[in-house]
Scaffold this motif. Structure first.
Motif, short mmCIF file in Angstrom:
data_model
loop_
_atom_site.label_atom_id
_atom_site.label_comp_id
_atom_site.label_asym_id
_atom_site.label_seq_id
_atom_site.Cartn_x
_atom_site.Cartn_y
_atom_site.Cartn_z
N ARG A 124 0.84 -1.20 0.00
CA ARG A 124 0.00 0.00 0.00
C ARG A 124 0.87 1.25 0.00
O ARG A 124 0.62 2.21 0.72
N GLU A 125 1.91 1.23 -0.78
CA GLU A 125 2.86 2.34 -0.81
C GLU A 125 2.15 3.65 -1.16
O GLU A 125 1.38 3.73 -2.11
N GLY A 126 2.45 4.69 -0.36
CA GLY A 126 1.85 5.99 -0.58
C GLY A 126 0.53 6.21 0.13
O GLY A 126 -0.01 7.32 0.09
N SER A 127 0.00 5.19 0.77
CA SER A 127 -1.29 5.31 1.46
C SER A 127 -1.10 5.94 2.83
O SER A 127 0.01 6.18 3.30
N VAL A 128 -2.23 6.22 3.49
CA VAL A 128 -2.18 6.78 4.84
C VAL A 128 -1.52 5.79 5.80
O VAL A 128 -0.72 6.19 6.66
N TYR A 129 -1.82 4.51 5.64
CA TYR A 129 -1.21 3.49 6.50
C TYR A 129 0.31 3.51 6.33
O TYR A 129 1.05 3.45 7.33
N ASP A 130 0.78 3.61 5.10
CA ASP A 130 2.21 3.64 4.85
C ASP A 130 2.85 4.86 5.51
O ASP A 130 3.90 4.77 6.15
N PHE A 131 2.21 6.00 5.40
CA PHE A 131 2.75 7.24 5.97
C PHE A 131 2.80 7.16 7.50
O PHE A 131 3.82 7.48 8.11
N VAL A 132 1.71 6.73 8.12
CA VAL A 132 1.65 6.68 9.58
C VAL A 132 2.60 5.62 10.15
O VAL A 132 3.34 5.87 11.11
N SER A 133 2.56 4.42 9.56
CA SER A 133 3.40 3.34 10.08
C SER A 133 4.89 3.65 9.89
O SER A 133 5.69 3.40 10.80
N SER A 134 5.26 4.23 8.77
CA SER A 134 6.67 4.57 8.54
C SER A 134 7.13 5.63 9.53
O SER A 134 8.23 5.53 10.10
N GLY A 135 6.31 6.66 9.75
CA GLY A 135 6.68 7.70 10.72
C GLY A 135 6.81 7.15 12.13
O GLY A 135 7.74 7.52 12.86
N THR A 136 5.90 6.25 12.50
CA THR A 136 5.95 5.66 13.84
C THR A 136 7.22 4.83 14.02
O THR A 136 7.87 4.90 15.07
N GLN A 137 7.57 4.06 13.01
CA GLN A 137 8.76 3.22 13.11
C GLN A 137 10.04 4.04 13.15
O GLN A 137 10.99 3.68 13.85
N TYR A 138 10.08 5.15 12.43
CA TYR A 138 11.25 6.03 12.50
C TYR A 138 11.41 6.60 13.91
O TYR A 138 12.52 6.78 14.41
#
Length: 321
Positions: A124-138
């Motif tokens: 789901r690259e580029g989706s809201v889930y991708d944005f939120v999960s990537s930011g959380t993991q960083y």
């Protein structure tokens, strides 16, 4: 496959021997004198020093000490602790189970959750889930483990009073059977959560990048062009190739958990190898330190052997034969 396993076993044994020798030399060369710690700062009795040095074999040359220790270690005897005056093997047996329980549980949970989250983010690259999960993991990737542990204690133990903040179990309750298991799980929740939150970002990034990389390979594009079902392509080709880096990271993370969980164990007063190692370092307890490092190096070698075998099963191209 047999030749591959044999070579990996021989390589692991050689690695353990090299690590053992390096640890022995580094520990002996480190500042500090265990005999002075045993005698006390104000005791300068040369006869007592000579007796203690002879008792622990410290009056012999370093090569002789190395050979003697290695010879006895091969029989399962790791000597006696200078501080506790107990067999090192017994002390390690008492602490190793708690460390393995915490480390293995944290590694399995973080590997499964991190890999699944990374795969979903890649699909789901580029989706809201991708944005939120990537930011959380960083965010969690940049947080020190001891700080996160303290924050979890403040929130879940001090404020909400949901979980205990220290220990392995409630000694006063004297639980048995399933009640004891649940009590241990309750005490393990916060330290396990700390390790999982610290480790998940690694699996997340690796799984996401691997899925994206394999999905853009030419053979995947060709399969899609032929009209093959995309779900089948992912399950049979993308997932199998993308999971290999996660398997490697699992082995590395297990090595880290067995050797680097010390801070978390100390914060939560978890009765594992961490506090034993820290005390041995502070007190210059040579036999205990050597025993701990030997067990850790063997554990890491065994884990890496298992990971190599799994890797060879998933990708036969890396086998020697």
């Amino acid at each position: 496959m047999k030749r591959f396993i044999i070579r990996r076993v021989l390589s692991g044994i050689l690695t353990v021997l090299i690590v053992f020798v390096l640890n022995f030399v580094i520990i002996k060369a480190a500042p500090g004198d265990p005999i002075s710690t045993l005698m006390g700062k104000d005791n300068k009795d040369p006869a007592m020093r000579a007796a203690l040095e002879e008792k622990y074999g410290l009056n012999k040359p370093m090569p002789v000490q190395l050979v003697n220790y290695l010879t006895t270690a091969m029989t399962g005897d790791l000597g006696s602790s200078m501080i506790y005056n107990k067999p090192v093997t017994t002390m390690i047996e008492e602490k190793l189970g708690a460390t393995v329980l915490l480390g293995l549980t944290s590694a399995l949970i973080s590997a499964i959750l991190g890999t699944l989250m990374g795969i979903v983010a890649a699909r789901r690259e580029g989706s809201v889930y991708d944005f939120v999960s990537s930011g959380t993991q960083y965010f969690f990737n940049s947080v020190p483990s001891f700080w996160l542990a303290l924050m979890l204690i403040i929130i879940f133990s001090s404020k909400l009073n949901w979980f205990p903040s220290f220990g392995y179990s409630d000694a006063r309750a004297n639980y048995e059977g399933m009640a004891h298991i649940m009590d241990v799980a309750k005490h393990m929740f916060l330290p396990c959560l700390t390790m999982v939150l610290i480790l998940i970002p690694t699996y997340f990034r690796i799984a996401k990048s691997s899925v994206l990389q394999v999905s853009n390979e030419d053979f995947i594009t060709t399969m899609k062009a032929t009209g093959m079902d995309e779900g089948k392509i992912f399950r049979k080709y993308v997932f199998r190739n993308a999971i290999l880096p996660s398997v490697t990271i699992f082995g590395i993370s297990m090595a880290y958990l067995l050797t680097g969980v010390t801070l978390v164990e100390i914060v939560f007063a978890w009765p594992g190898m961490g506090r034993l190692t820290l005390t041995a370092i502070n007190q210059r307890d040579y036999p205990t330190l050597m025993g701990v490092y030997l067990v850790m190096s063997i554990s890491v070698a065994v884990v890496m052997l298992i990971v190599d075998v799994i890797y060879a099963y998933l990708d036969p191209r890396i086998r020697y034969d």
